[in-house]
Scaffold this active site. Structure first.
Site, PDB file in Angstrom:
ATOM      1  N   LYS A 105       3.659   1.605  -4.015  1.00 17.01           N
ATOM      2  CA  LYS A 105       3.177   0.792  -5.147  1.00 17.01           C
ATOM      3  C   LYS A 105       4.046   0.938  -6.391  1.00 17.01           C
ATOM      4  O   LYS A 105       4.242  -0.033  -7.121  1.00 17.01           O
ATOM      5  CB  LYS A 105       1.722   1.145  -5.463  1.00 17.01           C
ATOM      6  CG  LYS A 105       0.774   0.624  -4.400  1.00 17.01           C
ATOM      7  CD  LYS A 105      -0.661   0.963  -4.680  1.00 17.01           C
ATOM      8  CE  LYS A 105      -1.526   0.476  -3.516  1.00 17.01           C
ATOM      9  NZ  LYS A 105      -2.929   0.834  -3.649  1.00 17.01           N
ATOM     10  N   ALA A 149      -2.721   4.456  -6.354  1.00 19.26           N
ATOM     11  CA  ALA A 149      -4.080   3.920  -6.489  1.00 19.26           C
ATOM     12  C   ALA A 149      -4.696   4.374  -7.806  1.00 19.26           C
ATOM     13  O   ALA A 149      -5.323   3.571  -8.516  1.00 19.26           O
ATOM     14  CB  ALA A 149      -4.939   4.366  -5.308  1.00 19.26           C
ATOM     15  N   GLY A 174     -14.416   3.295   0.683  1.00 16.44           N
ATOM     16  CA  GLY A 174     -13.752   2.253  -0.081  1.00 16.44           C
ATOM     17  C   GLY A 174     -13.776   0.847   0.503  1.00 16.44           C
ATOM     18  O   GLY A 174     -12.941   0.020   0.125  1.00 16.44           O
ATOM     19  N   ALA A 192      -3.329  11.442  -8.069  1.00 10.73           N
ATOM     20  CA  ALA A 192      -2.611  10.816  -9.183  1.00 10.73           C
ATOM     21  C   ALA A 192      -1.490   9.925  -8.661  1.00 10.73           C
ATOM     22  O   ALA A 192      -0.414   9.842  -9.238  1.00 10.73           O
ATOM     23  CB  ALA A 192      -2.053  11.899 -10.105  1.00 10.73           C
ATOM     24  N   GLY A 193      -1.741   9.246  -7.552  1.00 13.93           N
ATOM     25  CA  GLY A 193      -0.738   8.375  -6.952  1.00 13.93           C
ATOM     26  C   GLY A 193      -0.881   6.934  -7.422  1.00 13.93           C
ATOM     27  O   GLY A 193      -1.464   6.654  -8.477  1.00 13.93           O
ATOM     28  N   THR A 250       0.846  -1.198   0.000  1.00  8.43           N
ATOM     29  CA  THR A 250       0.000   0.000   0.000  1.00  8.43           C
ATOM     30  C   THR A 250       0.879   1.245   0.000  1.00  8.43           C
ATOM     31  O   THR A 250       2.104   1.163  -0.137  1.00  8.43           O
ATOM     32  CB  THR A 250      -1.015  -0.037   1.160  1.00  8.43           C
ATOM     33  OG1 THR A 250      -1.958   1.031   0.966  1.00  8.43           O
ATOM     34  CG2 THR A 250      -0.353   0.101   2.510  1.00  8.43           C
TER      35      THR A 250
HETATM   36  P1  NDP Z   1      -0.039   7.712  -2.930  1.00  2.00           P
HETATM   37  O1  NDP Z   1       0.816   8.089  -1.774  1.00  2.00           O
HETATM   38  O2  NDP Z   1       0.562   6.930  -4.040  1.00  2.00           O
HETATM   39  O3  NDP Z   1      -0.676   9.041  -3.595  1.00  2.00           O
HETATM   40  C1  NDP Z   1      -1.258  10.012  -2.771  1.00  2.00           C
HETATM   41  C2  NDP Z   1      -2.062  10.997  -3.619  1.00  2.00           C
HETATM   42  O4  NDP Z   1      -2.742  11.883  -2.692  1.00  2.00           O
HETATM   43  C3  NDP Z   1      -1.212  11.896  -4.510  1.00  2.00           C
HETATM   44  O5  NDP Z   1      -1.953  12.211  -5.653  1.00  2.00           O
HETATM   45  C4  NDP Z   1      -0.988  13.136  -3.633  1.00  2.00           C
HETATM   46  O6  NDP Z   1      -0.759  14.323  -4.361  1.00  2.00           O
HETATM   47  C5  NDP Z   1      -2.344  13.226  -2.957  1.00  2.00           C
HETATM   48  N1  NDP Z   1      -2.316  13.947  -1.680  1.00  2.00           N
HETATM   49  C6  NDP Z   1      -1.688  13.577  -0.545  1.00  2.00           C
HETATM   50  N2  NDP Z   1      -1.942  14.463   0.454  1.00  2.00           N
HETATM   51  C7  NDP Z   1      -2.752  15.407  -0.086  1.00  2.00           C
HETATM   52  C8  NDP Z   1      -3.355  16.568   0.432  1.00  2.00           C
HETATM   53  N3  NDP Z   1      -3.173  16.948   1.712  1.00  2.00           N
HETATM   54  N4  NDP Z   1      -4.138  17.311  -0.370  1.00  2.00           N
HETATM   55  C9  NDP Z   1      -4.322  16.941  -1.667  1.00  2.00           C
HETATM   56  N5  NDP Z   1      -3.775  15.845  -2.230  1.00  2.00           N
HETATM   57  C10 NDP Z   1      -2.993  15.081  -1.437  1.00  2.00           C
HETATM   58  O7  NDP Z   1      -1.304   6.942  -2.306  1.00  2.00           O
HETATM   59  P2  NDP Z   1      -2.235   5.858  -3.009  1.00  2.00           P
HETATM   60  O8  NDP Z   1      -2.566   6.354  -4.361  1.00  2.00           O
HETATM   61  O9  NDP Z   1      -1.652   4.516  -2.881  1.00  2.00           O
HETATM   62  O10 NDP Z   1      -3.535   5.896  -2.053  1.00  2.00           O
HETATM   63  C11 NDP Z   1      -4.457   6.977  -2.110  1.00  2.00           C
HETATM   64  C12 NDP Z   1      -5.644   6.694  -1.187  1.00  2.00           C
HETATM   65  O11 NDP Z   1      -6.407   5.597  -1.659  1.00  2.00           O
HETATM   66  C13 NDP Z   1      -5.266   6.372   0.256  1.00  2.00           C
HETATM   67  O12 NDP Z   1      -6.210   6.996   1.115  1.00  2.00           O
HETATM   68  C14 NDP Z   1      -5.427   4.868   0.320  1.00  2.00           C
HETATM   69  O13 NDP Z   1      -5.695   4.401   1.624  1.00  2.00           O
HETATM   70  C15 NDP Z   1      -6.623   4.674  -0.593  1.00  2.00           C
HETATM   71  N6  NDP Z   1      -6.705   3.331  -1.174  1.00  2.00           N
HETATM   72  C16 NDP Z   1      -7.790   2.557  -0.877  1.00  2.00           C
HETATM   73  C17 NDP Z   1      -7.926   1.314  -1.439  1.00  2.00           C
HETATM   74  C18 NDP Z   1      -9.127   0.492  -1.135  1.00  2.00           C
HETATM   75  O14 NDP Z   1      -9.088  -0.709  -1.394  1.00  2.00           O
HETATM   76  N7  NDP Z   1     -10.220   1.057  -0.640  1.00  2.00           N
HETATM   77  C19 NDP Z   1      -6.904   0.746  -2.333  1.00  2.00           C
HETATM   78  C20 NDP Z   1      -5.832   1.671  -2.626  1.00  2.00           C
HETATM   79  C21 NDP Z   1      -5.730   2.899  -2.030  1.00  2.00           C
HETATM   80  P3  NDP Z   1       0.723  14.715  -4.884  1.00  2.00           P
HETATM   81  O15 NDP Z   1       0.948  13.917  -6.129  1.00  2.00           O
HETATM   82  O16 NDP Z   1       0.614  16.180  -5.110  1.00  2.00           O
HETATM   83  O17 NDP Z   1       1.678  14.357  -3.764  1.00  2.00           O
END
Ligand code: NDP
Length: 278
Positions: free
Chosen positions: A71, A137, A245, A134-135, A67
């Site tokens: 990833k 997930a 989720g 855009a992370g 997670t």
């Molecule tokens: P990543 O760390 O890969 O990406 C995080 C994303 O959130 C980036 O786009 C980042 O922006 C943005 N971000 C972080 N903090 C802030 C903020 N304060 N304000 C605005 N944008 C922010 O995380 P994941 O993509 O792996 O996970 C994202 C979410 O999805 C998590 O909450 C995770 O728990 C959830 N998830 C749930 C799943 C489920 O099965 N229900 C499965 C996978 C994920 P930037 O690029 O600018 O840093």
């Protein structure tokens, strides 16, 4: 084959991981399908990720879920990627294979679309979709969403260049575009997916007005007890349907469990149990 005194070992690597329900979910899957396994949580920061993951596999662990924020690093670590993980360049499931190689898969996208289409009965064809974040997930969910034929899919992210890079990687699959949060334009969307990790920090990105109507489905990939900042935002705007989720979490876990064990677990009983607990 495993003997009952030495169950096969699985786990989740992330940072943070203490909020995770994956041990509960995989524990229920294992019990219901008579699989002898244990599932543990491992909290590693990015500089430790590669070394500690390889150490766990060298120590006999059979499979890992991955997670945030690892990833994309996991996609670089494994020996072989499944086609969907290769498309996403992000891995949420690793399997240790008989030839000692590591297979990386991504079950996030199928988990989300199984929940949206199967559990919630949503039709995504010809719909307008907004994704926040855009992370890792988002990388996993883009292809399965685009395969369902939306009219438009917009990725909005704090770091706009990261969203733009995803557009370049997925633009052959459908009508996809990117922008910053303040540049998102209406009219209201059919589906808004919060794939930022802002909810985990108790935050909600500031968005322009006019994105939500009484027909909008607002889906937070984050889960937990009560409202998240995103679901609270959706509630104050009278969104038609608001979801967290949980369904995706259980469905993506089922896909990983099947890859590891060759057994398809029943997701409905686990989802019901989680709903009762939360
Ligand atoms: P990543 O760390 O890969 O990406 C995080 C994303 O959130 C980036 O786009 C980042 O922006 C943005 N971000 C972080 N903090 C802030 C903020 N304060 N304000 C605005 N944008 C922010 O995380 P994941 O993509 O792996 O996970 C994202 C979410 O999805 C998590 O909450 C995770 O728990 C959830 N998830 C749930 C799943 C489920 O099965 N229900 C499965 C996978 C994920 P930037 O690029 O600018 O840093």
């Amino acid at each position: 084959m495993t003997d009952s005194a030495n169950p096969d070992q699985y786990g989740l690597i992330g940072h943070p991981v203490e909020h995770s329900w994956s041990p509960f979910i995989h524990g229920m899957f294992a019990k219901e399908s008579n699989q002898n396994l244990v599932y543990r949580l491992y909290d590693f920061e990015p500089p430790q990720f590669r070394r500690e993951t390889l150490r766990l596999f060298a120590g006999g662990i059979k499979g890992l879920n991955i997670t945030l924020p690892h990833k994309e690093a996991a996609a670089e670590l494994v020996n072989v990627l499944t086609p969907r993980a290769s498309r996403a360049q992000a891995v949420n499931t690793i399997m240790f294979r008989d030839d000692s190689s590591l297979l990386g898969d991504n079950t996030d996208g199928i988990g989300l679309t199984r929940d949206l289409a199967g559990n919630l009965g949503l039709e995504l064809a010809r719909k307008r979709i907004l994704i926040l974040g855009a992370g890792g997930a988002t990388r996993g969910i883009l292809a399965p969403l685009l395969e369902r034929g939306p009219t438009a899919l917009i990725i909005a992210n704090r770091t706009v260049a990261r969203a733009a890079a995803l557009v370049m990687a997925f633009k052959d699959m459908g009508p996809i575009s990117s922008c910053g949060f303040s540049d998102i334009e209406g009219p209201p969307y059919d589906l808004i997916v919060n794939a930022t990790s802002a909810s985990l920090q108790g935050q909600m990105p500031e968005l322009p007005p006019g994105l939500v109507s009484e027909d909008t489905v607002c889906y937070d990939l984050a889960y937990g007890r009560g409202h998240t900042p995103f679901t609270m935002w959706a509630k104050t705007l009278y969104a038609g349907r608001i979801c967290k989720g949980w369904g995706m979490l259980v469905e993506q876990a089922a896909e990983a469990f099947e890859l590891w064990r060759g057994v398809r677990p029943n997701t409905h009983t686990v989802l019901e149990a989680l709903t009762r607990k939360t």
